[in-house]
Design a protein around this motif. Structure first.
Motif, mmCIF file in Angstrom:
data_model
loop_
_atom_site.group_PDB
_atom_site.id
_atom_site.type_symbol
_atom_site.label_atom_id
_atom_site.label_comp_id
_atom_site.label_asym_id
_atom_site.label_seq_id
_atom_site.Cartn_x
_atom_site.Cartn_y
_atom_site.Cartn_z
ATOM 1 N N GLN A 129 0.826 -1.204 0.000
ATOM 2 C CA GLN A 129 0.000 0.000 0.000
ATOM 3 C C GLN A 129 0.864 1.258 0.000
ATOM 4 O O GLN A 129 0.517 2.267 -0.625
ATOM 5 N N ALA A 130 1.999 1.183 0.693
ATOM 6 C CA ALA A 130 2.913 2.326 0.697
ATOM 7 C C ALA A 130 3.417 2.615 -0.723
ATOM 8 O O ALA A 130 3.504 3.776 -1.139
ATOM 9 N N LEU A 131 3.735 1.550 -1.483
ATOM 10 C CA LEU A 131 4.176 1.748 -2.871
ATOM 11 C C LEU A 131 3.058 2.349 -3.719
ATOM 12 O O LEU A 131 3.302 3.230 -4.553
ATOM 13 N N ARG A 132 1.822 1.882 -3.514
ATOM 14 C CA ARG A 132 0.700 2.432 -4.283
ATOM 15 C C ARG A 132 0.505 3.914 -3.989
ATOM 16 O O ARG A 132 0.263 4.720 -4.890
ATOM 17 N N GLU A 133 0.598 4.268 -2.717
ATOM 18 C CA GLU A 133 0.429 5.669 -2.341
ATOM 19 C C GLU A 133 1.530 6.546 -2.919
ATOM 20 O O GLU A 133 1.340 7.743 -3.113
ATOM 21 N N LEU A 134 2.709 5.947 -3.161
ATOM 22 C CA LEU A 134 3.824 6.699 -3.744
ATOM 23 C C LEU A 134 3.746 6.775 -5.256
ATOM 24 O O LEU A 134 4.647 7.337 -5.900
ATOM 25 N N GLY A 135 2.693 6.211 -5.858
ATOM 26 C CA GLY A 135 2.464 6.378 -7.289
ATOM 27 C C GLY A 135 2.761 5.171 -8.142
ATOM 28 O O GLY A 135 2.638 5.238 -9.370
ATOM 29 N N PHE A 136 3.171 4.047 -7.551
ATOM 30 C CA PHE A 136 3.440 2.853 -8.339
ATOM 31 C C PHE A 136 2.126 2.191 -8.755
ATOM 32 O O PHE A 136 1.150 2.189 -8.009
ATOM 33 N N HIS A 137 2.126 1.594 -9.955
ATOM 34 C CA HIS A 137 0.917 0.957 -10.475
ATOM 35 C C HIS A 137 0.566 -0.276 -9.648
ATOM 36 O O HIS A 137 1.458 -1.024 -9.241
ATOM 37 N N PRO A 138 -0.736 -0.508 -9.372
ATOM 38 C CA PRO A 138 -1.144 -1.652 -8.546
ATOM 39 C C PRO A 138 -0.630 -2.990 -9.062
ATOM 40 O O PRO A 138 -0.271 -3.863 -8.272
ATOM 41 N N PHE A 139 -0.595 -3.171 -10.400
ATOM 42 C CA PHE A 139 -0.102 -4.434 -10.956
ATOM 43 C C PHE A 139 1.377 -4.619 -10.643
ATOM 44 O O PHE A 139 1.827 -5.703 -10.265
ATOM 45 N N PHE A 140 2.137 -3.556 -10.789
ATOM 46 C CA PHE A 140 3.559 -3.623 -10.475
ATOM 47 C C PHE A 140 3.770 -3.936 -8.991
ATOM 48 O O PHE A 140 4.620 -4.743 -8.624
ATOM 49 N N VAL A 141 2.971 -3.321 -8.133
ATOM 50 C CA VAL A 141 3.097 -3.559 -6.695
ATOM 51 C C VAL A 141 2.814 -5.012 -6.372
ATOM 52 O O VAL A 141 3.527 -5.643 -5.581
ATOM 53 N N GLU A 142 1.759 -5.572 -6.991
ATOM 54 C CA GLU A 142 1.418 -6.962 -6.725
ATOM 55 C C GLU A 142 2.543 -7.893 -7.159
ATOM 56 O O GLU A 142 2.847 -8.883 -6.489
ATOM 57 N N LYS A 143 3.176 -7.576 -8.288
ATOM 58 C CA LYS A 143 4.304 -8.377 -8.736
ATOM 59 C C LYS A 143 5.457 -8.313 -7.745
ATOM 60 O O LYS A 143 6.109 -9.318 -7.451
ATOM 61 N N GLN A 144 5.722 -7.115 -7.213
ATOM 62 C CA GLN A 144 6.813 -6.974 -6.262
ATOM 63 C C GLN A 144 6.534 -7.783 -5.001
ATOM 64 O O GLN A 144 7.438 -8.411 -4.437
ATOM 65 N N ILE A 145 5.288 -7.770 -4.550
ATOM 66 C CA ILE A 145 4.923 -8.558 -3.369
ATOM 67 C C ILE A 145 5.130 -10.043 -3.646
ATOM 68 O O ILE A 145 5.670 -10.788 -2.815
ATOM 69 N N ASN A 146 4.701 -10.501 -4.823
ATOM 70 C CA ASN A 146 4.858 -11.910 -5.175
ATOM 71 C C ASN A 146 6.330 -12.309 -5.283
ATOM 72 O O ASN A 146 6.718 -13.416 -4.881
ATOM 73 N N ILE A 147 7.145 -11.418 -5.850
ATOM 74 C CA ILE A 147 8.582 -11.687 -5.942
ATOM 75 C C ILE A 147 9.176 -11.869 -4.546
ATOM 76 O O ILE A 147 9.921 -12.817 -4.277
ATOM 77 N N TYR A 148 8.848 -10.934 -3.670
ATOM 78 C CA TYR A 148 9.370 -10.998 -2.296
ATOM 79 C C TYR A 148 8.943 -12.301 -1.631
ATOM 80 O O TYR A 148 9.750 -12.994 -0.998
ATOM 81 N N HIS A 149 7.654 -12.630 -1.772
ATOM 82 C CA HIS A 149 7.117 -13.829 -1.137
ATOM 83 C C HIS A 149 7.791 -15.081 -1.695
ATOM 84 O O HIS A 149 8.160 -16.001 -0.941
ATOM 85 N N GLU A 150 7.972 -15.144 -3.013
ATOM 86 C CA GLU A 150 8.576 -16.311 -3.656
ATOM 87 C C GLU A 150 10.023 -16.500 -3.203
ATOM 88 O O GLU A 150 10.435 -17.611 -2.857
ATOM 89 N N LEU A 151 10.800 -15.408 -3.182
ATOM 90 C CA LEU A 151 12.194 -15.504 -2.781
ATOM 91 C C LEU A 151 12.327 -15.856 -1.299
ATOM 92 O O LEU A 151 13.217 -16.621 -0.915
ATOM 93 N N ASP A 152 11.452 -15.305 -0.487
ATOM 94 C CA ASP A 152 11.513 -15.602 0.941
ATOM 95 C C ASP A 152 11.188 -17.068 1.206
ATOM 96 O O ASP A 152 11.799 -17.703 2.061
ATOM 97 N N ASP A 153 10.221 -17.614 0.472
ATOM 98 C CA ASP A 153 9.880 -19.032 0.623
ATOM 99 C C ASP A 153 11.059 -19.920 0.239
ATOM 100 O O ASP A 153 11.370 -20.908 0.922
ATOM 101 N N LYS A 154 11.729 -19.578 -0.885
ATOM 102 C CA LYS A 154 12.870 -20.377 -1.328
ATOM 103 C C LYS A 154 14.017 -20.313 -0.334
ATOM 104 O O LYS A 154 14.697 -21.312 -0.074
ATOM 105 N N ALA A 155 14.232 -19.117 0.199
ATOM 106 C CA ALA A 155 15.351 -18.944 1.127
ATOM 107 C C ALA A 155 15.074 -19.549 2.495
ATOM 108 O O ALA A 155 16.017 -19.836 3.246
#
Length: 650
Positions: free
Chosen positions: A548-574
């Protein structure tokens, strides 16, 4: 000048030594300050006649405290607590005053003196009680909330008391005072704007003063704070905050009102201000120091000469007043439905006399209501009752509260009359959400919790829950653990949750066990115990807030969702790598240098991955999400120009 430095040094040394020792012994800071005062005053004689003068100055700490209390209360919150404020607080003041007055009359005191004594002892110590509540984390308890309502009403009630006490003046005391004035001229006279006004004019002045505080706080404070904040000088903002509190206190004093009530009212008016937190941070250090100084002066002001002469009488009076007030408070707790340990917290915390008792005693002598000898004795009773109050809190902590907790644990476990597809162990804030979601989707659950209050509270709202310890095998059997598909472990205890997971996976290896972890280390222990799925209680909420902080700073919702998924995927692997690194060092320190390096590598991988350009290709984690709109990449480039700087900073 040197004597002031020496006196200040003595007070500070006493506080620096006594308070940490008292805290370490579990006595609390208030008792530490009081003991420090006794040592440097009556015992060692290091301070003397200046104690009373310093006490009047230190009482400003109470004024500051009520200003800060007001900042925490929005007007609508104050309105919401009006029933407890007026009902509970009003009955406490009236009941305590009447009970003390009746005892005073029984001992042969005139009606006017008996009533004055009743009013003085009806008040409790706002300073000691709120300070102790904050230290012990009791402010949010039911007993703490009700006690605060009573204290707030008492502080408001001081105003009509100050207006009423002069009407009780004794003719013989007035005559003596007039003779004294005739023999010796007055050296000075306190400033007052209402000293010689008729009653109707005095009422208008009071209303005008309150209107000035409310209107000024609402309309003038914000422009003033913006102007001061624009200077960028923190010390000027601190000076402004002090100016505000001192100015309001001075105005209230000039019109004969309580400075504490005036600053409390100003705090309530400013509770919605955007500068509220800045005001709190600037005033709080001064409040703490002045309150500590006030408690020291209470201890130092105990006159051991009078105390030794009337030791038995003063001790009996003190204990009698505290017992009488406690009985009145206990009776009110039954009327207002305060139950369990909260009832005793409510009664014991308010059983003492208060700092405003000194104010009323001094005022009563000035108005020729109480003779000097009686006022001195009553002053010792007030001080001694305040001195004993920390002991009442220790009694509550060490004796009363453990008994109620033991009784809660000794309660017979409920008879479970049903079996569930899912058994939920622990129905706190985490378990409640899981239970609601499952029940809403037609999943039959059996909820167990070992906290009786929590179970009873849920039942009042129509939710089904059973009291019992999920670690007891017979309860799990009754709940149908053999046929259950899953157990959710949401117990608010690290050790108990690990023990339960071990038992379940050992006894029922095919049972799915989902567990809540408090942090990463707790998650590793649950995984080592055999849990099939582990979720940190703050992990997803933190990801969502970050998104939500990224969205409020002007990032597109789709891009934000991708960033969240990337973080979640990498954290699971690690997590597997980090878990095995943690597990390999089981003989030594859990988080060794190798683990720390792997964790730092994970941070670098996440940072690198989220900054890569992935516009030409969608990962599998993106497929469940709605495809981006046409022209997304072009729009994103325009939107992200403003946010790129923010990405680099993070």
């Amino acid at each position: 000048m040197t004597i002031y430095f020496l006196q200040a040094f003595i007070y500070l040394v006493a506080a620096v030594i006594a308070v940490p020792v008292a805290k370490r012994l579990g006595l609390g800071s208030v008792l530490g300050y009081l003991i420090a005062g006794v040592i440097i005053g009556p015992v060692a004689g290091l301070v003397g006649d200046e104690t009373t003068t310093i006490q009047h100055f230190a009482e400003f700490g109470v004024v500051m405290m009520l200003f800060l209390v007001g900042l925490e209360l929005e007007p609508k919150m104050l309105w919401a607590m009006r029933n407890r404020l007026m009902g509970l607080g009003g009955l406490q003041v009236v009941g305590s005053a009447a009970a003390v007055m009746a005892i005073a009359l029984a001992f042969g005191q005139p009606v006017s003196i008996a009533l004055t004594i009743g009013l003085i002892f009806a008040l409790s110590s706002t300073a000691i009680v709120l300070q102790t509540f904050n230290e012990k984390g009791l402010t949010k308890t039911e007993g703490g909330k009700n006690a605060f309502s009573v204290l707030l009403f008492q502080d408001i009630a001081v105003i009509p008391m100050l207006a009423f006490i002069p009407l009780l003046a004794l003719p013989e005391l007035v005559e003596k005072a007039q003779q004294a004035v005739g023999n010796a001229a007055e050296h000075h006279e306190e400033f007052s704007l209402v000293a010689h006004l008729p009653g109707w004019a005095y009422g208008l002045v009071i209303l005008a003063s309150i209107a000035v505080v409310v209107a000024g706080g609402h309309y003038l404070s914000r422009p003033l704070f913006r102007f001061v904040a624009s200077s960028g000088l923190r010390e000027i903002f601190t000076a402004t905050a002090l100016m505000l509190v001192v100015g309001i206190a001075a105005l209230m004093s000039l019109v004969g009102l309580s400075p504490a009530l005036g600053t409390f009212l100003a705090g309530v008016v400013l509770a919605n201000s955007e500068f509220r937190h800045e005001l709190e941070s600037n005033i709080d250090p001064f409040k703490g120091l002045l309150l500590g100084l006030f408690f020291i002066t209470v201890g130092a002001g105990i006159d051991f000469g009078i105390l030794s002469e009337q030791l038995i009488v003063i001790i009996l009076l003190t204990l009698g007043v505290m017992l009488l007030k406690a009985l009145v408070l206990l009776a009110l707790s039954f009327i207002f439905g305060i139950k369990g340990s909260d009832r005793w917290l409510f009664a014991l915390s308010l059983a003492q006399a208060g700092e405003f008792g000194f104010v009323l005693l001094s005022f009563s002598m000035q108005q020729h209501v109480l003779p000097l000898e009686l006022a001195q004795t009553l002053s010792l009773v007030v001080a001694l009752s305040m001195f004993l109050t920390p002991g009442l809190f220790i009694l509550f902590d060490k004796v009363i509260l453990p008994k109620f907790e033991a009784n809660s644990n000794e309660r017979e476990a409920d008879t479970i009359e049903e079996k569930g597809t899912v058994i939920i162990a622990g129905i706190g804030r985490f378990g409640q959400i899981i239970n609601r979601l499952l029940v809403a989707n037609g999943i039959h659950t059996v909820v167990l919790d070992h906290q009786a209050d929590q179970v009873d509270a849920l039942r009042r709202y129509g939710a089904k829950a059973y009291f019992g310890d999920a670690l007891r095998p017979e309860l799990l059997h009754t709940a149908g653990v053999e046929e259950a598909a899953m157990v959710v472990v949401a117990i608010d205890s690290r050790e108990s949750s690990i023990e339960l997971v071990k038992y379940l996976k050992h006894t029922y290896p095919h049972l799915k066990v989902l567990a809540r972890a408090f942090d990463r280390g707790h998650g590793y222990l649950l995984r080592s115990a055999g849990a099939d799925y582990i979720e940190s209680e703050t992990y997803h909420s933190a990801l969502q807030v970050g998104g939500q902080a990224l969205r409020e700073l002007g990032f597109h919702p789709f891009f934000v969702e991708k960033q969240i998924n990337i973080y979640h995927e990498l954290d699971d692997k690690a997590s597997d790598v980090l878990y095995h690194a943690w597990q390999d060092d089981s003989e030594g320190e859990r988080f060794d240098n190798n683990y720390r390096q792997l964790f730092m590598d994970l941070e670098d991988n996440i940072k690198s991955a989220v900054q890569q350009d992935r516009f030409g290709k969608f990962a599998s984690t993106d497929r469940h999400w709605t495809p981006p709109p046409k022209g997304y990449a072009d729009d994103f480039d325009d939107d992200n120009e403003a946010g790129a700087g923010s990405t680099e900073k993070t």
